[in-house]
Motif scaffolding. Structure first.
Motif, PDB file in Angstrom:
ATOM      1  N   LYS A 105       0.902  34.961  48.110  1.00 49.70           N
ATOM      2  CA  LYS A 105       1.986  35.921  47.970  1.00 49.70           C
ATOM      3  C   LYS A 105       1.934  36.949  49.097  1.00 49.70           C
ATOM      4  O   LYS A 105       0.863  37.326  49.576  1.00 49.70           O
ATOM      5  CB  LYS A 105       1.880  36.663  46.631  1.00 49.70           C
ATOM      6  CG  LYS A 105       1.892  35.774  45.404  1.00 49.70           C
ATOM      7  CD  LYS A 105       3.242  35.153  45.168  1.00 49.70           C
ATOM      8  CE  LYS A 105       3.269  34.421  43.822  1.00 49.70           C
ATOM      9  NZ  LYS A 105       4.570  33.769  43.584  1.00 49.70           N
ATOM     10  N   ARG A 106       3.112  37.403  49.507  1.00 50.01           N
ATOM     11  CA  ARG A 106       3.191  38.475  50.492  1.00 50.01           C
ATOM     12  C   ARG A 106       3.808  39.693  49.828  1.00 50.01           C
ATOM     13  O   ARG A 106       4.865  39.593  49.190  1.00 50.01           O
ATOM     14  CB  ARG A 106       4.027  38.076  51.705  1.00 50.01           C
ATOM     15  CG  ARG A 106       4.198  39.240  52.702  1.00 50.01           C
ATOM     16  CD  ARG A 106       4.546  38.771  54.084  1.00 50.01           C
ATOM     17  NE  ARG A 106       3.417  38.138  54.750  1.00 50.01           N
ATOM     18  CZ  ARG A 106       2.503  38.814  55.438  1.00 50.01           C
ATOM     19  NH1 ARG A 106       2.552  40.134  55.529  1.00 50.01           N
ATOM     20  NH2 ARG A 106       1.521  38.165  56.033  1.00 50.01           N
ATOM     21  N   ASP A 119       7.400  38.528  48.694  1.00 52.38           N
ATOM     22  CA  ASP A 119       7.533  38.057  47.314  1.00 52.38           C
ATOM     23  C   ASP A 119       7.456  39.233  46.348  1.00 52.38           C
ATOM     24  O   ASP A 119       7.977  39.167  45.233  1.00 52.38           O
ATOM     25  CB  ASP A 119       6.396  37.087  46.980  1.00 52.38           C
ATOM     26  CG  ASP A 119       6.306  35.929  47.954  1.00 52.38           C
ATOM     27  OD1 ASP A 119       7.184  35.056  47.898  1.00 52.38           O
ATOM     28  OD2 ASP A 119       5.366  35.922  48.779  1.00 52.38           O
ATOM     29  N   ILE A 120       6.767  40.282  46.782  1.00 52.99           N
ATOM     30  CA  ILE A 120       6.517  41.465  45.960  1.00 52.99           C
ATOM     31  C   ILE A 120       6.884  42.703  46.776  1.00 52.99           C
ATOM     32  O   ILE A 120       6.474  42.843  47.927  1.00 52.99           O
ATOM     33  CB  ILE A 120       5.027  41.557  45.568  1.00 52.99           C
ATOM     34  CG1 ILE A 120       4.606  40.340  44.741  1.00 52.99           C
ATOM     35  CG2 ILE A 120       4.731  42.854  44.823  1.00 52.99           C
ATOM     36  CD1 ILE A 120       3.094  40.146  44.686  1.00 52.99           C
ATOM     37  N   CYS A 129      15.447  43.235  50.309  1.00 53.86           N
ATOM     38  CA  CYS A 129      14.456  42.232  49.907  1.00 53.86           C
ATOM     39  C   CYS A 129      14.989  41.231  48.891  1.00 53.86           C
ATOM     40  O   CYS A 129      14.563  40.061  48.881  1.00 53.86           O
ATOM     41  CB  CYS A 129      13.233  42.928  49.314  1.00 53.86           C
ATOM     42  SG  CYS A 129      12.252  43.870  50.507  1.00 53.86           S
ATOM     43  N   HIS A 131      16.106  37.542  49.826  1.00 52.62           N
ATOM     44  CA  HIS A 131      15.013  36.641  50.196  1.00 52.62           C
ATOM     45  C   HIS A 131      14.236  36.193  48.962  1.00 52.62           C
ATOM     46  O   HIS A 131      13.795  35.033  48.879  1.00 52.62           O
ATOM     47  CB  HIS A 131      14.101  37.330  51.206  1.00 52.62           C
ATOM     48  CG  HIS A 131      14.812  37.759  52.446  1.00 52.62           C
ATOM     49  ND1 HIS A 131      15.245  36.865  53.394  1.00 52.62           N
ATOM     50  CD2 HIS A 131      15.198  38.998  52.879  1.00 52.62           C
ATOM     51  CE1 HIS A 131      15.846  37.525  54.377  1.00 52.62           C
ATOM     52  NE2 HIS A 131      15.829  38.813  54.078  1.00 52.62           N
ATOM     53  N   MET A 132      14.069  37.093  47.997  1.00 49.17           N
ATOM     54  CA  MET A 132      13.425  36.711  46.740  1.00 49.17           C
ATOM     55  C   MET A 132      14.296  35.706  45.993  1.00 49.17           C
ATOM     56  O   MET A 132      13.796  34.719  45.432  1.00 49.17           O
ATOM     57  CB  MET A 132      13.176  37.953  45.885  1.00 49.17           C
ATOM     58  CG  MET A 132      12.177  38.933  46.479  1.00 49.17           C
ATOM     59  SD  MET A 132      12.004  40.414  45.432  1.00 49.17           S
ATOM     60  CE  MET A 132      10.734  41.313  46.318  1.00 49.17           C
ATOM     61  N   LYS A 186      13.904  32.257  47.137  1.00 51.23           N
ATOM     62  CA  LYS A 186      12.659  31.629  46.679  1.00 51.23           C
ATOM     63  C   LYS A 186      12.665  31.354  45.181  1.00 51.23           C
ATOM     64  O   LYS A 186      11.779  30.663  44.667  1.00 51.23           O
ATOM     65  CB  LYS A 186      11.465  32.538  47.005  1.00 51.23           C
ATOM     66  CG  LYS A 186      11.263  32.809  48.493  1.00 51.23           C
ATOM     67  CD  LYS A 186      10.101  33.767  48.693  1.00 51.23           C
ATOM     68  CE  LYS A 186       9.910  34.136  50.157  1.00 51.23           C
ATOM     69  NZ  LYS A 186       8.754  35.042  50.359  1.00 51.23           N
ATOM     70  N   GLY A 188      10.740  36.869  42.326  1.00 47.56           N
ATOM     71  CA  GLY A 188      10.330  38.066  43.047  1.00 47.56           C
ATOM     72  C   GLY A 188       9.921  39.146  42.071  1.00 47.56           C
ATOM     73  O   GLY A 188      10.260  39.108  40.884  1.00 47.56           O
ATOM     74  N   ARG A 189       9.170  40.096  42.578  1.00 46.03           N
ATOM     75  CA  ARG A 189       8.724  41.238  41.782  1.00 46.03           C
ATOM     76  C   ARG A 189       9.031  42.517  42.554  1.00 46.03           C
ATOM     77  O   ARG A 189       8.658  42.641  43.727  1.00 46.03           O
ATOM     78  CB  ARG A 189       7.211  41.178  41.515  1.00 46.03           C
ATOM     79  CG  ARG A 189       6.744  39.940  40.752  1.00 46.03           C
ATOM     80  CD  ARG A 189       7.029  40.083  39.263  1.00 46.03           C
ATOM     81  NE  ARG A 189       6.544  38.908  38.559  1.00 46.03           N
ATOM     82  CZ  ARG A 189       7.277  37.817  38.330  1.00 46.03           C
ATOM     83  NH1 ARG A 189       8.533  37.751  38.788  1.00 46.03           N
ATOM     84  NH2 ARG A 189       6.787  36.798  37.653  1.00 46.03           N
ATOM     85  N   ILE A 242      14.097  37.575  39.506  1.00 46.43           N
ATOM     86  CA  ILE A 242      13.469  38.785  40.054  1.00 46.43           C
ATOM     87  C   ILE A 242      13.307  39.809  38.939  1.00 46.43           C
ATOM     88  O   ILE A 242      14.292  40.194  38.298  1.00 46.43           O
ATOM     89  CB  ILE A 242      14.322  39.375  41.189  1.00 46.43           C
ATOM     90  CG1 ILE A 242      14.551  38.340  42.288  1.00 46.43           C
ATOM     91  CG2 ILE A 242      13.676  40.637  41.749  1.00 46.43           C
ATOM     92  CD1 ILE A 242      15.633  38.731  43.289  1.00 46.43           C
ATOM     93  N   ASP A 264       2.304  37.206  38.099  1.00 45.46           N
ATOM     94  CA  ASP A 264       2.974  36.134  37.369  1.00 45.46           C
ATOM     95  C   ASP A 264       2.866  36.342  35.864  1.00 45.46           C
ATOM     96  O   ASP A 264       3.734  35.906  35.101  1.00 45.46           O
ATOM     97  CB  ASP A 264       2.361  34.780  37.742  1.00 45.46           C
ATOM     98  CG  ASP A 264       2.709  34.353  39.161  1.00 45.46           C
ATOM     99  OD1 ASP A 264       3.688  34.878  39.729  1.00 45.46           O
ATOM    100  OD2 ASP A 264       1.988  33.481  39.711  1.00 45.46           O
TER     101      ASP A 264
END
Length: 251
Positions: free
Chosen positions: A8-9, A81-82, A124, A127-128, A131, A134-135, A178, A234
């Motif tokens: 995760k990034r 991701d976060i 953001c 982009h989440m 995928k 997202g958080r 998200i 998660d």
């Protein structure tokens, strides 16, 4: 239960010191790759070096700058991701009588706490969404739920607004995978501003504050980081739109 952010990034704002830095450290120790952001470029550079992280010195109240930063990250395959928005605060202001507040003082606090949170989520979230997950975690304050101990009218108004943004974005972004939550810390001595506030209380005021807390102690930056990491994990996939008070209990 062990939190694991491997692969995760995380984009963490306000990471030069205090709560933001503690959150970044916790994420890094749990395996996340980091991008750190702060307006304090010297403190930011030190945090980035210690945590082996990318960093950006950005005024987060500037929409164009925020979108450019996130676009740059996405272009490098590093879209977050976060997102943890821990920047903001009082911007060095102190409580003053209502009639003394001017436009600049009012808007400065809103730019750092409210505008920044919205521009970051706006940049953001796409982009989440791509995928499928997202958080987003915003660091609010007990001042977003009740009057502020700082006595700064703009600060409590901004933190109440931030709570509103969290709840609205949770509704809008939930169908996209998200989650959006907030941690509302009690009083934590985590930076020069909170140290000045603590000293200004005097011995009697300090004692009254501690006695008003169920656990009879002030919190730490690590207390706030622990709650934030859970909401970013998660394991918190079915928690959204929540404002988690982390304040030791208040009488």
């Amino acid at each position: 239960m062990q939190l694991n952010f491997a692969g995760k990034r995380a984009l963490v704002t306000g990471a030069a010191q205090g709560i933001g830095r503690a959150i970044a450290l916790g994420l890094q120790q749990a395996g996340a790759s980091l991008t750190l952001v702060d307006i304090d470029e010297a403190g930011l550079a030190a945090s980035a070096k210690d945590l082996d992280a990318d960093c950006f010195g950005v005024d987060l109240g500037d929409r164009a700058a925020v979108h450019a930063m996130v676009g740059d990250l996405a272009g490098q395959g590093k879209a977050p991701d976060i997102l943890v928005h821990a920047a903001g605060g009082t911007r060095g202001q102190a409580g003053r009588p209502l009639e003394e507040i001017d436009e600049d003082a009012w808007h400065e606090i809103f730019r750092a706490n409210v505008d920044a949170a919205f521009w970051l989520a706006q940049a953001c979230a796409p982009h989440m969404r791509d995928k499928g997950a997202g958080r987003i975690v915003a660091i609010a304050s007990g001042a977003g739920l009740r009057p502020s101990l700082t006595g700064i009218q703009a600060y409590t108004a901004a933190k109440h607004a931030l709570v509103g943004i969290v709840r609205q974005l949770a509704l809008e972004l939930g169908p996209q995978g998200i989650t959006v939550n907030s941690v509302a810390p009690g009083f934590v001595r985590s930076n020069p501003t909170t140290e000045r506030q603590w000293e200004a209380m005097g011995a009697d005021g300090q004692q009254r504050l501690v006695q008003s807390i169920h656990t009879r102690r002030l919190g730490t930056a690590e207390d706030i980081a622990a709650a934030t990491l859970f909401l970013a994990s998660d394991q918190a996939a079915w928690i959204t739109g929540q404002i988690l008070s982390v304040d030791g209990g208040r009488a």
